[in-house]
Design a protein around this motif. Structure first.
Motif, PDB file in Angstrom:
ATOM      1  N   GLN A 128       0.832  -1.204   0.000  1.00 55.36           N
ATOM      2  CA  GLN A 128       0.000   0.000   0.000  1.00 55.36           C
ATOM      3  C   GLN A 128       0.869   1.256   0.000  1.00 55.36           C
ATOM      4  OE1 GLN A 128      -2.299  -0.857   3.527  1.00 55.36           O
ATOM      5  NE2 GLN A 128      -4.051  -1.594   2.336  1.00 55.36           N
ATOM      6  N   VAL A 129       1.979   1.215   0.738  1.00 53.49           N
ATOM      7  CA  VAL A 129       2.918   2.340   0.752  1.00 53.49           C
ATOM      8  C   VAL A 129       3.436   2.596  -0.659  1.00 53.49           C
ATOM      9  CG1 VAL A 129       5.233   3.062   1.487  1.00 53.49           C
ATOM     10  CG2 VAL A 129       3.630   2.102   3.152  1.00 53.49           C
ATOM     11  N   ASP A 130       3.857   1.529  -1.338  1.00 59.11           N
ATOM     12  CA  ASP A 130       4.391   1.649  -2.687  1.00 59.11           C
ATOM     13  C   ASP A 130       3.340   2.196  -3.647  1.00 59.11           C
ATOM     14  OD1 ASP A 130       6.608   1.145  -4.537  1.00 59.11           O
ATOM     15  OD2 ASP A 130       5.257  -0.335  -5.421  1.00 59.11           O
ATOM     16  N   LYS A 131       2.100   1.822  -3.445  1.00 60.49           N
ATOM     17  CA  LYS A 131       1.023   2.259  -4.339  1.00 60.49           C
ATOM     18  C   LYS A 131       0.659   3.719  -4.134  1.00 60.49           C
ATOM     19  CE  LYS A 131      -3.684   1.027  -5.776  1.00 60.49           C
ATOM     20  NZ  LYS A 131      -4.805   0.091  -5.580  1.00 60.49           N
ATOM     21  N   VAL A 132       0.560   4.147  -2.872  1.00 64.70           N
ATOM     22  CA  VAL A 132       0.074   5.491  -2.587  1.00 64.70           C
ATOM     23  C   VAL A 132       1.174   6.547  -2.694  1.00 64.70           C
ATOM     24  CG1 VAL A 132       0.522   5.558  -0.088  1.00 64.70           C
ATOM     25  CG2 VAL A 132      -1.461   6.755  -1.025  1.00 64.70           C
ATOM     26  N   ALA A 133       2.446   6.118  -2.609  1.00 60.26           N
ATOM     27  CA  ALA A 133       3.548   7.080  -2.565  1.00 60.26           C
ATOM     28  C   ALA A 133       3.633   7.933  -3.822  1.00 60.26           C
ATOM     29  CB  ALA A 133       4.871   6.344  -2.347  1.00 60.26           C
ATOM     30  N   HIS A 134       3.215   7.401  -4.948  1.00 60.05           N
ATOM     31  CA  HIS A 134       3.355   8.125  -6.211  1.00 60.05           C
ATOM     32  C   HIS A 134       2.152   9.013  -6.530  1.00 60.05           C
ATOM     33  CE1 HIS A 134       6.973   5.852  -6.998  1.00 60.05           C
ATOM     34  NE2 HIS A 134       6.322   4.739  -6.725  1.00 60.05           N
ATOM     35  N   SER A 135       1.190   9.069  -5.630  1.00 55.38           N
ATOM     36  CA  SER A 135       0.032   9.933  -5.841  1.00 55.38           C
ATOM     37  C   SER A 135       0.188  11.210  -5.021  1.00 55.38           C
ATOM     38  CB  SER A 135      -1.250   9.201  -5.417  1.00 55.38           C
ATOM     39  OG  SER A 135      -1.318   9.089  -3.999  1.00 55.38           O
ATOM     40  N   ASP A 136      -0.709  12.165  -5.268  1.00 51.19           N
ATOM     41  CA  ASP A 136      -0.706  13.412  -4.500  1.00 51.19           C
ATOM     42  C   ASP A 136      -1.793  13.404  -3.431  1.00 51.19           C
ATOM     43  OD1 ASP A 136       1.411  14.582  -5.890  1.00 51.19           O
ATOM     44  OD2 ASP A 136       0.092  15.250  -7.506  1.00 51.19           O
ATOM     45  N   SER A 137      -2.295  12.227  -3.113  1.00 52.78           N
ATOM     46  CA  SER A 137      -3.384  12.114  -2.143  1.00 52.78           C
ATOM     47  C   SER A 137      -2.888  12.343  -0.722  1.00 52.78           C
ATOM     48  CB  SER A 137      -4.034  10.727  -2.227  1.00 52.78           C
ATOM     49  OG  SER A 137      -4.544  10.472  -3.516  1.00 52.78           O
ATOM     50  N   THR A 138      -3.764  12.875   0.105  1.00 52.32           N
ATOM     51  CA  THR A 138      -3.489  12.969   1.533  1.00 52.32           C
ATOM     52  C   THR A 138      -3.657  11.582   2.145  1.00 52.32           C
ATOM     53  OG1 THR A 138      -4.272  15.252   1.631  1.00 52.32           O
ATOM     54  CG2 THR A 138      -4.194  14.028   3.707  1.00 52.32           C
ATOM     55  N   VAL A 139      -2.728  11.176   2.981  1.00 54.62           N
ATOM     56  CA  VAL A 139      -2.729   9.823   3.552  1.00 54.62           C
ATOM     57  C   VAL A 139      -2.915   9.907   5.059  1.00 54.62           C
ATOM     58  CG1 VAL A 139      -1.435   7.685   3.816  1.00 54.62           C
ATOM     59  CG2 VAL A 139      -1.190   9.039   1.725  1.00 54.62           C
ATOM     60  N   LEU A 140      -3.882   9.176   5.575  1.00 51.20           N
ATOM     61  CA  LEU A 140      -4.110   9.079   7.015  1.00 51.20           C
ATOM     62  C   LEU A 140      -3.613   7.719   7.483  1.00 51.20           C
ATOM     63  CD1 LEU A 140      -5.314  10.107   9.692  1.00 51.20           C
ATOM     64  CD2 LEU A 140      -7.501   9.060   8.987  1.00 51.20           C
ATOM     65  N   ILE A 141      -2.652   7.739   8.394  1.00 54.43           N
ATOM     66  CA  ILE A 141      -2.073   6.498   8.915  1.00 54.43           C
ATOM     67  C   ILE A 141      -2.572   6.296  10.340  1.00 54.43           C
ATOM     68  CG2 ILE A 141       0.073   5.255   9.404  1.00 54.43           C
ATOM     69  CD1 ILE A 141       1.444   7.130   7.383  1.00 54.43           C
ATOM     70  N   LEU A 142      -3.251   5.202  10.580  1.00 48.13           N
ATOM     71  CA  LEU A 142      -3.828   4.907  11.894  1.00 48.13           C
ATOM     72  C   LEU A 142      -3.093   3.748  12.545  1.00 48.13           C
ATOM     73  CD1 LEU A 142      -7.622   5.095  10.935  1.00 48.13           C
ATOM     74  CD2 LEU A 142      -6.212   6.891  11.991  1.00 48.13           C
ATOM     75  N   GLY A 143      -2.996   3.781  13.854  1.00 40.78           N
ATOM     76  CA  GLY A 143      -2.347   2.690  14.570  1.00 40.78           C
ATOM     77  C   GLY A 143      -2.111   3.064  16.022  1.00 40.78           C
ATOM     78  N   GLU A 144      -1.915   2.063  16.836  1.00 36.27           N
ATOM     79  CA  GLU A 144      -1.640   2.303  18.248  1.00 36.27           C
ATOM     80  C   GLU A 144      -0.269   2.941  18.428  1.00 36.27           C
ATOM     81  OE1 GLU A 144      -3.843   1.797  20.597  1.00 36.27           O
ATOM     82  OE2 GLU A 144      -5.291   0.985  19.178  1.00 36.27           O
ATOM     83  N   LYS A 149       3.987   4.355  13.028  1.00 36.32           N
ATOM     84  CA  LYS A 149       3.276   5.193  12.053  1.00 36.32           C
ATOM     85  C   LYS A 149       4.230   6.163  11.357  1.00 36.32           C
ATOM     86  CE  LYS A 149       0.249   6.673  15.083  1.00 36.32           C
ATOM     87  NZ  LYS A 149       0.666   5.808  16.235  1.00 36.32           N
ATOM     88  N   GLU A 150       5.178   6.737  12.113  1.00 34.18           N
ATOM     89  CA  GLU A 150       6.109   7.679  11.489  1.00 34.18           C
ATOM     90  C   GLU A 150       7.051   6.973  10.524  1.00 34.18           C
ATOM     91  OE1 GLU A 150       9.604  10.883  12.663  1.00 34.18           O
ATOM     92  OE2 GLU A 150       7.939  10.563  14.074  1.00 34.18           O
ATOM     93  N   LEU A 151       7.433   5.734  10.805  1.00 32.38           N
ATOM     94  CA  LEU A 151       8.270   4.976   9.877  1.00 32.38           C
ATOM     95  C   LEU A 151       7.542   4.777   8.545  1.00 32.38           C
ATOM     96  CD1 LEU A 151       9.887   2.195  12.105  1.00 32.38           C
ATOM     97  CD2 LEU A 151      11.015   4.176  11.070  1.00 32.38           C
ATOM     98  N   ILE A 152       6.246   4.478   8.632  1.00 31.14           N
ATOM     99  CA  ILE A 152       5.462   4.304   7.413  1.00 31.14           C
ATOM    100  C   ILE A 152       5.357   5.633   6.667  1.00 31.14           C
ATOM    101  CG2 ILE A 152       3.182   3.753   6.506  1.00 31.14           C
ATOM    102  CD1 ILE A 152       4.764   1.333   7.412  1.00 31.14           C
ATOM    103  N   ALA A 153       5.161   6.727   7.418  1.00 35.27           N
ATOM    104  CA  ALA A 153       5.080   8.051   6.789  1.00 35.27           C
ATOM    105  C   ALA A 153       6.397   8.393   6.091  1.00 35.27           C
ATOM    106  CB  ALA A 153       4.745   9.113   7.834  1.00 35.27           C
ATOM    107  N   ARG A 154       7.509   8.079   6.724  1.00 36.27           N
ATOM    108  CA  ARG A 154       8.810   8.342   6.110  1.00 36.27           C
ATOM    109  C   ARG A 154       9.014   7.488   4.857  1.00 36.27           C
ATOM    110  NH1 ARG A 154      12.427  11.393   8.849  1.00 36.27           N
ATOM    111  NH2 ARG A 154      11.876  11.988  10.991  1.00 36.27           N
ATOM    112  N   ALA A 155       8.546   6.246   4.900  1.00 30.86           N
ATOM    113  CA  ALA A 155       8.676   5.367   3.738  1.00 30.86           C
ATOM    114  C   ALA A 155       7.863   5.910   2.569  1.00 30.86           C
ATOM    115  CB  ALA A 155       8.223   3.953   4.106  1.00 30.86           C
ATOM    116  N   ILE A 156       6.655   6.406   2.856  1.00 26.66           N
ATOM    117  CA  ILE A 156       5.828   7.010   1.799  1.00 26.66           C
ATOM    118  C   ILE A 156       6.536   8.222   1.210  1.00 26.66           C
ATOM    119  CG2 ILE A 156       3.670   8.240   1.338  1.00 26.66           C
ATOM    120  CD1 ILE A 156       2.341   6.449   3.441  1.00 26.66           C
ATOM    121  N   HIS A 157       7.069   9.078   2.096  1.00 24.94           N
ATOM    122  CA  HIS A 157       7.764  10.283   1.625  1.00 24.94           C
ATOM    123  C   HIS A 157       8.980   9.935   0.775  1.00 24.94           C
ATOM    124  CE1 HIS A 157       9.597  14.259   1.666  1.00 24.94           C
ATOM    125  NE2 HIS A 157      10.706  13.695   2.103  1.00 24.94           N
TER     126      HIS A 157
END
Length: 205
Positions: A128-144, A149-157
């Motif tokens: 999902q990270v690989d798919k969404v990273a190339h779009s200009d969409s706003t991404v909401l990352i949820l989790g405990e 969550k920040e690691l996933i955000a950095r991977a997307i960036h």
């Protein structure tokens, strides 16, 4: 396999009709200026280009041009001999493709170098990270808390078109609600009590 064109006059070698009949269309324009410049001299030269073989297919040849000079040193004719290097060129192309594929694989792997795990759930998230990273969409990352969550955000960036720019992480929960606008977007001197100097925000306009 050898391809030979002997006893060519300078005019024969330089005609567009000759090049169109013998050499690959993609190579004609690429080599026109180089060949014209070389043929205006009297020194032997060579280049690599695709030529039409006897089987009707284009193959790579190393073409060596040698001049026949008269007593005054003027070119009478050019002799061109082509050596088949198609196998070598195809091997080089395969090596380049393999190198590009390896670099892409290394890039893909290094994108997630801070994320450790091999479960199906994690692999699904990374897809999902690989798919969404190339779009200009706003991404909401949820989790405990503590789930990365920040690691996933950095991977997307890092995989996005903005990957060369700075990644700015902000813990909004740690910022008082009265100061969040100032913290994010900055403020001018005197904008509120205690604002003794201008301060740029984390996201300057």
């Amino acid at each position: 396999m050898a391809l030979e064109y002997t006893g060519l006059s300078l005019d024969d070698v330089q005609t567009d009709d000759f090049r169109a009949r013998v050499f690959h269309p993609d190579d004609v324009q690429r080599l026109r200026e180089e060949r014209y410049k070389a043929l205006s001299d009297t020194a032997p030269f060579e280049n690599e280009e695709r030529a039409l073989g006897r089987d009707g297919r284009y193959r790579w040849f190393l073409i060596r041009y040698n001049p026949l000079l008269d007593e005054s040193g003027k070119v009478i004719r050019w002799y061109a001999t082509g050596t088949d290097i198609d196998d070598r060129k195809r091997a080089e192309e395969r090596l380049r493709n393999e190198t590009v594929a390896l670099r892409e694989q290394i890039d893909r792997d290094s994108m997630f170098e801070d994320i450790v795990g091999s479960s199906e759930a994690l692999r699904k998230v990374l897809r999902q990270v690989d798919k969404v990273a190339h779009s200009d969409s706003t991404v909401l990352i949820l989790g405990e808390t503590g789930t990365g969550k920040e690691l996933i955000a950095r991977a997307i960036h890092k995989r996005s078109n903005r990957g060369e720019r700075a990644f700015i992480g902000v813990n909004c929960a740690a910022i008082p609600s009265s100061l969040i606008a100032s913290e994010l977007f900055g403020h001018e001197k005197g904008a509120f009590t205690g604002a003794t100097q201008r301060r740029p925000g984390r996201f300057p306009g």
